[in-house]
Design a protein around this motif. Structure first.
Motif, short mmCIF file in Angstrom:
data_model
loop_
_atom_site.label_atom_id
_atom_site.label_comp_id
_atom_site.label_asym_id
_atom_site.label_seq_id
_atom_site.Cartn_x
_atom_site.Cartn_y
_atom_site.Cartn_z
N HIS A 99 -8.21 9.74 -5.42
CA HIS A 99 -7.82 10.15 -4.16
C HIS A 99 -6.61 9.04 -3.55
O HIS A 99 -5.91 9.62 -3.16
CB HIS A 99 -8.92 10.44 -3.27
N MET A 100 -6.84 8.02 -3.91
CA MET A 100 -6.27 6.94 -3.47
C MET A 100 -4.76 7.14 -4.25
O MET A 100 -3.57 6.89 -3.53
CB MET A 100 -6.66 5.54 -3.45
N ILE A 101 -4.91 7.28 -5.49
CA ILE A 101 -3.68 7.68 -6.16
C ILE A 101 -2.79 8.86 -5.72
O ILE A 101 -1.56 8.48 -5.72
CB ILE A 101 -3.82 7.92 -7.75
N LEU A 125 -3.44 -2.07 -1.07
CA LEU A 125 -2.30 -1.67 -1.83
C LEU A 125 -2.03 -2.96 -2.66
O LEU A 125 -1.29 -2.74 -3.76
CB LEU A 125 -1.23 -1.32 -0.87
N SER A 126 -1.77 -4.05 -1.96
CA SER A 126 -1.60 -5.35 -2.69
C SER A 126 -2.47 -5.59 -4.13
O SER A 126 -1.93 -6.02 -5.29
CB SER A 126 -1.56 -6.58 -2.04
N SER A 127 -3.65 -5.19 -3.62
CA SER A 127 -4.71 -5.66 -4.73
C SER A 127 -4.42 -4.63 -6.15
O SER A 127 -4.73 -5.10 -7.02
CB SER A 127 -6.16 -5.60 -4.27
N GLN A 183 3.49 0.89 -11.84
CA GLN A 183 4.20 2.08 -11.35
C GLN A 183 4.30 2.08 -9.93
O GLN A 183 5.35 2.38 -9.47
CB GLN A 183 3.50 3.42 -12.01
N ILE A 184 3.32 1.94 -9.16
CA ILE A 184 3.56 2.07 -7.93
C ILE A 184 4.47 1.03 -7.48
O ILE A 184 5.22 1.23 -6.63
CB ILE A 184 2.00 1.58 -7.08
N LYS A 185 4.31 -0.20 -7.64
CA LYS A 185 5.33 -1.20 -7.29
C LYS A 185 6.77 -0.79 -7.63
O LYS A 185 7.78 -1.02 -6.79
CB LYS A 185 4.85 -2.89 -8.01
N LYS A 186 6.95 -0.48 -9.11
CA LYS A 186 8.24 -0.05 -9.43
C LYS A 186 8.73 1.18 -8.48
O LYS A 186 9.95 1.21 -7.95
CB LYS A 186 8.07 0.69 -10.70
N GLY A 224 -1.30 5.34 4.58
CA GLY A 224 -2.92 5.42 5.25
C GLY A 224 -3.57 4.43 4.52
O GLY A 224 -5.14 4.83 4.82
N VAL A 225 -3.18 3.52 3.86
CA VAL A 225 -3.99 2.56 3.25
C VAL A 225 -3.99 1.16 3.55
O VAL A 225 -2.85 0.96 4.02
CB VAL A 225 -4.17 2.50 1.55
#
Length: 109
Positions: free
Chosen positions: A47-49, A34-36, A8-11, A28-29
């Protein structure tokens, strides 16, 4: 590992024509983190999501690929009444588990 979040993030990142570098900068990551996530190598924290969803300008639910459903007003009323009567959440869970067990016993006969 939940692969849906990464997909979903990539999409949404590609839909907004953002590179990994650009999204990582906005969110801010780190780019590698993010790639992983996108490659299903790591699960992000809540929190990251949230940070990534804000950077992508989408609701968190879109990244989690979950549907927000409206609660049935009758169920809301029933739960409210149970609370007023002093019935605890754990009591309801135990009752439902017992009822499910009873039903499975009947079906097994």
């Amino acid at each position: 590992m939940n692969k849906k979040i990464g997909k979903q993030i990539k999409k949404h990142r590609l839909k907004r024509h953002l590179s990994l570098s650009k999204l990582s900068s906005i969110a801010g990551v780190s780019k590698s983190y993010l790639s992983s996530i996108e490659n299903h190598e790591t699960n992000p924290s809540a929190h990251m999501i949230h940070k990534i969803a804000q950077a992508l300008e989408v609701p968190v639910e879109k990244l989690l690929n979950s549907q927000v459903e409206t609660l049935d007003p009758e169920w809301v009323e029933l739960v409210s009444q149970a609370k007023e009567m002093g019935i605890q959440q754990e009591d309801i869970r135990e009752f439902l588990a017992y009822e499910a067990w009873k039903r499975s016993e009947k079906e097994g006969d």
